[in-house]
Design an enzyme around this catalytic site. Structure first.
Site, PDB file in Angstrom:
ATOM      1  CE1 TYR A 156      -3.328  -3.019   0.793  1.00  0.00           C
ATOM      2  CE2 TYR A 156      -4.316  -1.134  -0.312  1.00  0.00           C
ATOM      3  CZ  TYR A 156      -4.357  -2.459   0.044  1.00  0.00           C
ATOM      4  OH  TYR A 156      -5.416  -3.241  -0.348  1.00  0.00           O
ATOM      5  CD  GLN A 183     -15.276  -1.499 -10.051  1.00  0.00           C
ATOM      6  OE1 GLN A 183     -15.111  -2.679  -9.689  1.00  0.00           O
ATOM      7  NE2 GLN A 183     -15.272  -1.149 -11.323  1.00  0.00           N
ATOM      8  CG  HIS A 198     -13.995  -1.151  -3.976  1.00  0.00           C
ATOM      9  ND1 HIS A 198     -13.691  -1.504  -5.268  1.00  0.00           N
ATOM     10  CD2 HIS A 198     -15.139  -1.803  -3.671  1.00  0.00           C
ATOM     11  CE1 HIS A 198     -14.597  -2.359  -5.716  1.00  0.00           C
ATOM     12  NE2 HIS A 198     -15.492  -2.550  -4.776  1.00  0.00           N
ATOM     13  CG  ASN A 257     -12.385  -2.121 -21.038  1.00  0.00           C
ATOM     14  OD1 ASN A 257     -11.269  -2.293 -21.530  1.00  0.00           O
ATOM     15  ND2 ASN A 257     -12.704  -2.540 -19.824  1.00  0.00           N
ATOM     16  N   PRO A 258     -10.775  -0.537 -23.821  1.00  0.00           N
ATOM     17  CG  PRO A 258      -8.503  -0.091 -23.440  1.00  0.00           C
ATOM     18  CD  PRO A 258      -9.858   0.059 -22.855  1.00  0.00           C
TER      19      PRO A 258
HETATM   20  C1  BV8 Z   1     -17.872  -8.926  -0.722  1.00  0.00           C
HETATM   21  C2  BV8 Z   1      -9.942  -1.967  -2.755  1.00  0.00           C
HETATM   22  C3  BV8 Z   1     -19.188 -10.091   0.813  1.00  0.00           C
HETATM   23  C4  BV8 Z   1      -8.679  -2.600  -2.270  1.00  0.00           C
HETATM   24  C5  BV8 Z   1     -10.983  -3.657  -4.153  1.00  0.00           C
HETATM   25  C6  BV8 Z   1     -15.062 -15.281  -1.637  1.00  0.00           C
HETATM   26  C7  BV8 Z   1     -15.204 -14.675  -0.390  1.00  0.00           C
HETATM   27  C8  BV8 Z   1     -15.757 -13.406  -0.239  1.00  0.00           C
HETATM   28  C9  BV8 Z   1     -16.134 -12.699  -1.377  1.00  0.00           C
HETATM   29  C10 BV8 Z   1     -15.957 -13.316  -2.601  1.00  0.00           C
HETATM   30  C11 BV8 Z   1     -15.447 -14.582  -2.752  1.00  0.00           C
HETATM   31  N1  BV8 Z   1     -15.426 -14.881  -4.096  1.00  0.00           N
HETATM   32  C12 BV8 Z   1     -15.883 -13.820  -4.796  1.00  0.00           C
HETATM   33  C13 BV8 Z   1     -16.210 -12.882  -3.903  1.00  0.00           C
HETATM   34  C14 BV8 Z   1     -16.723 -11.596  -4.186  1.00  0.00           C
HETATM   35  C15 BV8 Z   1     -15.481 -10.695  -4.263  1.00  0.00           C
HETATM   36  C16 BV8 Z   1     -15.072 -10.649  -5.714  1.00  0.00           C
HETATM   37  O1  BV8 Z   1     -15.748  -9.980  -6.479  1.00  0.00           O
HETATM   38  N2  BV8 Z   1     -14.014 -11.355  -6.097  1.00  0.00           N
HETATM   39  C17 BV8 Z   1     -13.594 -11.348  -7.495  1.00  0.00           C
HETATM   40  C18 BV8 Z   1     -12.085 -11.554  -7.573  1.00  0.00           C
HETATM   41  C19 BV8 Z   1     -14.360 -12.429  -8.223  1.00  0.00           C
HETATM   42  N3  BV8 Z   1     -15.889  -9.405  -3.780  1.00  0.00           N
HETATM   43  C20 BV8 Z   1     -15.613  -9.058  -2.534  1.00  0.00           C
HETATM   44  O2  BV8 Z   1     -14.925  -9.681  -1.769  1.00  0.00           O
HETATM   45  C21 BV8 Z   1     -16.278  -7.754  -2.105  1.00  0.00           C
HETATM   46  N4  BV8 Z   1     -16.941  -7.985  -0.848  1.00  0.00           N
HETATM   47  O3  BV8 Z   1     -18.277  -9.619  -1.626  1.00  0.00           O
HETATM   48  O4  BV8 Z   1     -18.279  -9.050   0.551  1.00  0.00           O
HETATM   49  C22 BV8 Z   1     -19.526  -9.946   2.234  1.00  0.00           C
HETATM   50  C23 BV8 Z   1     -20.816  -9.575   2.583  1.00  0.00           C
HETATM   51  C24 BV8 Z   1     -21.146  -9.474   3.916  1.00  0.00           C
HETATM   52  C25 BV8 Z   1     -20.166  -9.700   4.891  1.00  0.00           C
HETATM   53  C26 BV8 Z   1     -18.858 -10.046   4.511  1.00  0.00           C
HETATM   54  C27 BV8 Z   1     -18.528 -10.175   3.170  1.00  0.00           C
HETATM   55  C28 BV8 Z   1     -15.244  -6.674  -1.913  1.00  0.00           C
HETATM   56  C29 BV8 Z   1     -14.617  -6.356  -3.244  1.00  0.00           C
HETATM   57  C30 BV8 Z   1     -13.732  -5.109  -3.099  1.00  0.00           C
HETATM   58  C31 BV8 Z   1     -12.284  -5.501  -3.186  1.00  0.00           C
HETATM   59  N5  BV8 Z   1     -11.453  -4.292  -3.113  1.00  0.00           N
HETATM   60  N6  BV8 Z   1     -10.282  -2.515  -4.066  1.00  0.00           N
HETATM   61  C32 BV8 Z   1      -7.491  -2.081  -3.040  1.00  0.00           C
HETATM   62  O5  BV8 Z   1      -7.665  -1.431  -4.095  1.00  0.00           O
HETATM   63  O6  BV8 Z   1      -6.369  -2.333  -2.567  1.00  0.00           O
HETATM   64  S1  BV8 Z   1     -11.351  -4.265  -5.680  1.00  0.00           S
HETATM   65  C33 BV8 Z   1     -10.106  -3.775  -6.727  1.00  0.00           C
HETATM   66  O7  BV8 Z   1     -10.132  -4.673  -7.809  1.00  0.00           O
HETATM   67  C34 BV8 Z   1     -10.356  -2.459  -7.350  1.00  0.00           C
HETATM   68  O8  BV8 Z   1     -10.894  -1.519  -6.470  1.00  0.00           O
HETATM   69  C35 BV8 Z   1     -11.281  -2.770  -8.474  1.00  0.00           C
HETATM   70  O9  BV8 Z   1     -12.598  -2.670  -8.069  1.00  0.00           O
HETATM   71  C36 BV8 Z   1     -11.026  -4.201  -8.737  1.00  0.00           C
HETATM   72  C37 BV8 Z   1     -10.401  -4.362 -10.081  1.00  0.00           C
HETATM   73  O10 BV8 Z   1     -11.412  -4.054 -10.951  1.00  0.00           O
HETATM   74  P1  BV8 Z   1     -11.209  -2.954 -12.086  1.00  0.00           P
HETATM   75  O11 BV8 Z   1     -11.316  -1.600 -11.499  1.00  0.00           O
HETATM   76  O12 BV8 Z   1     -12.143  -3.340 -13.150  1.00  0.00           O
HETATM   77  O13 BV8 Z   1      -9.719  -3.102 -12.553  1.00  0.00           O
HETATM   78  P2  BV8 Z   1      -9.120  -4.267 -13.450  1.00  0.00           P
HETATM   79  O14 BV8 Z   1      -7.653  -4.152 -13.384  1.00  0.00           O
HETATM   80  O15 BV8 Z   1      -9.797  -5.556 -13.129  1.00  0.00           O
HETATM   81  O16 BV8 Z   1      -9.625  -3.880 -14.938  1.00  0.00           O
HETATM   82  C38 BV8 Z   1      -9.192  -2.681 -15.526  1.00  0.00           C
HETATM   83  C39 BV8 Z   1      -9.978  -2.548 -16.807  1.00  0.00           C
HETATM   84  O17 BV8 Z   1      -9.634  -1.314 -17.402  1.00  0.00           O
HETATM   85  C40 BV8 Z   1      -9.663  -3.634 -17.817  1.00  0.00           C
HETATM   86  O18 BV8 Z   1     -10.876  -4.131 -18.346  1.00  0.00           O
HETATM   87  C41 BV8 Z   1      -8.867  -2.906 -18.893  1.00  0.00           C
HETATM   88  O19 BV8 Z   1      -9.144  -3.410 -20.189  1.00  0.00           O
HETATM   89  C42 BV8 Z   1      -9.397  -1.508 -18.772  1.00  0.00           C
HETATM   90  N7  BV8 Z   1      -8.463  -0.468 -19.179  1.00  0.00           N
HETATM   91  C43 BV8 Z   1      -7.105  -0.487 -19.133  1.00  0.00           C
HETATM   92  N8  BV8 Z   1      -6.624   0.704 -19.579  1.00  0.00           N
HETATM   93  C44 BV8 Z   1      -7.711   1.480 -19.882  1.00  0.00           C
HETATM   94  C45 BV8 Z   1      -8.877   0.736 -19.626  1.00  0.00           C
HETATM   95  N9  BV8 Z   1     -10.116   1.231 -19.829  1.00  0.00           N
HETATM   96  C46 BV8 Z   1     -10.210   2.488 -20.306  1.00  0.00           C
HETATM   97  N10 BV8 Z   1      -9.142   3.278 -20.575  1.00  0.00           N
HETATM   98  C47 BV8 Z   1      -7.878   2.800 -20.373  1.00  0.00           C
HETATM   99  N11 BV8 Z   1      -6.805   3.557 -20.661  1.00  0.00           N
END
Ligand code: BV8
Length: 254
Positions: A68, A102, A120, A215-216
């Site tokens: 972090y 996010q 988040h 999104n690209p």
């Molecule tokens: C919850 C903060 C329930 C931290 C983040 C097992 C146990 C518990 C939960 C789960 C589980 N299995 C699945 C889950 C649900 C889980 C989840 O979704 N997992 C995923 C991996 C499947 N979710 C959770 O755990 C959430 N909580 O479910 O709680 C609960 C309920 C009651 C009581 C207790 C529990 C919490 C999720 C939040 C996690 N924290 N961030 C930190 O940042 O350090 S998430 C983090 O990853 C980011 O904040 C962001 O949201 C996420 C990544 O997503 P994106 O933003 O989309 O980024 P990414 O890199 O993936 O994609 C980038 C995109 O941009 C690409 O598509 C790319 O093509 C595009 N791009 C690139 N360049 C450009 C562009 N677009 C435009 N222009 C450009 N130039």
């Protein structure tokens, strides 16, 4: 830059209520690696889900803290890019405009966007690892998580929502309400994989909204979108907002 569909511009100009969901891709052109790109160099051997989780922090608070601190410095050194500025301008074109992000980097606010919903949390804020109470100290030079002032067993931790942690109830409720009432939802720079954020655009569509994706790359959302534009946010957003403004007869004062 790709052609912007005329019917999409007409829909955006006619819309009364707009919801925008942004992800890491919006900050990519500010030099902040997206979540999936964050696995480069120094941190390549770690899965973000292992670092951005309470278990990961419990297991190895120093490593998580240092990850972090590295990201925080990237954020402090970063500047908002034209996508952030365009979204600030876009907010002024609508009486009912909700920006949900996010991202934890605060760049929307630094670009001038108001009332940003941070699903988040925010990486520059700290809180107590036991009580969750805010800690008003950025701890910039600390390479270990300092002991929390709020609990004898507590440590400083970033004020972000980790994987496996629930989102703040009112923040999620506000986002879902905006999804239920918007005419148009734009999903910009997100892989649409992380829940519950990824469900917000689908909720908007289920309530009658048109869906635009920028999104690209294609994502899980692309086949559902009314318009899915393969371009980067910093390239496309300034032109899109200018086109909406002139279509509304309100050219932007840049
Ligand atoms: C919850 C903060 C329930 C931290 C983040 C097992 C146990 C518990 C939960 C789960 C589980 N299995 C699945 C889950 C649900 C889980 C989840 O979704 N997992 C995923 C991996 C499947 N979710 C959770 O755990 C959430 N909580 O479910 O709680 C609960 C309920 C009651 C009581 C207790 C529990 C919490 C999720 C939040 C996690 N924290 N961030 C930190 O940042 O350090 S998430 C983090 O990853 C980011 O904040 C962001 O949201 C996420 C990544 O997503 P994106 O933003 O989309 O980024 P990414 O890199 O993936 O994609 C980038 C995109 O941009 C690409 O598509 C790319 O093509 C595009 N791009 C690139 N360049 C450009 C562009 N677009 C435009 N222009 C450009 N130039």
């Amino acid at each position: 830059m790709i052609q912007l569909p005329a019917d999409m511009i007409d829909s955006l100009a006619a819309a009364e209520s707009v919801l925008v969901l942004t992800g890491a891709g919006v900050s990519a052109e500010s030099g902040i690696p997206t979540f999936r790109d964050a696995r480069h160099g120094l941190w390549a051997r770690f899965q973000p889900q292992d670092l951005a989780s309470a278990d990961g922090f419990l297991r190895d608070p120093e490593t998580v803290w240092q990850w972090y601190q590295w990201r925080r410095q990237l954020v402090r050194d970063a500047k908002p890019n034209p996508a952030h500025t365009a979204l600030k301008d876009m907010q002024r074109l609508y009486a009912d405009f909700t920006l949900v992000t996010q991202n934890v980097d605060g760049l929307h606010q630094r670009a001038g966007s108001g009332d940003v919903i941070e699903l988040h949390g925010n990486i520059l804020r700290n809180k107590c690892s036991v009580t969750g109470r805010p800690i008003d100290d950025p701890a910039i030079d600390q390479d270990q998580p300092p002991p929390s002032p709020h609990h004898p067993r507590g440590l400083y931790r970033p004020d972000v929502v980790w994987f496996g942690e629930a989102l703040h109830a009112t923040i999620l409720t506000r986002s879902c309400q905006a999804a239920e009432q918007c005419d148009i939802c734009l999903s910009i720079g997100t892989s649409a994989e992380v829940e519950p954020a990824a469900s917000i655009p689908r909720l908007a569509q289920e309530n009658g909204a048109r869906l635009i994706e920028i999104n690209p790359q294609t994502t899980a959302l692309s086949r559902h979108a009314d318009w899915s534009l393969r371009d980067t946010a910093a390239t496309l957003m300034p032109t899109l907002v200018e086109r909406i403004a002139s279509s509304k007869g309100r050219p932007l004062m840049r």
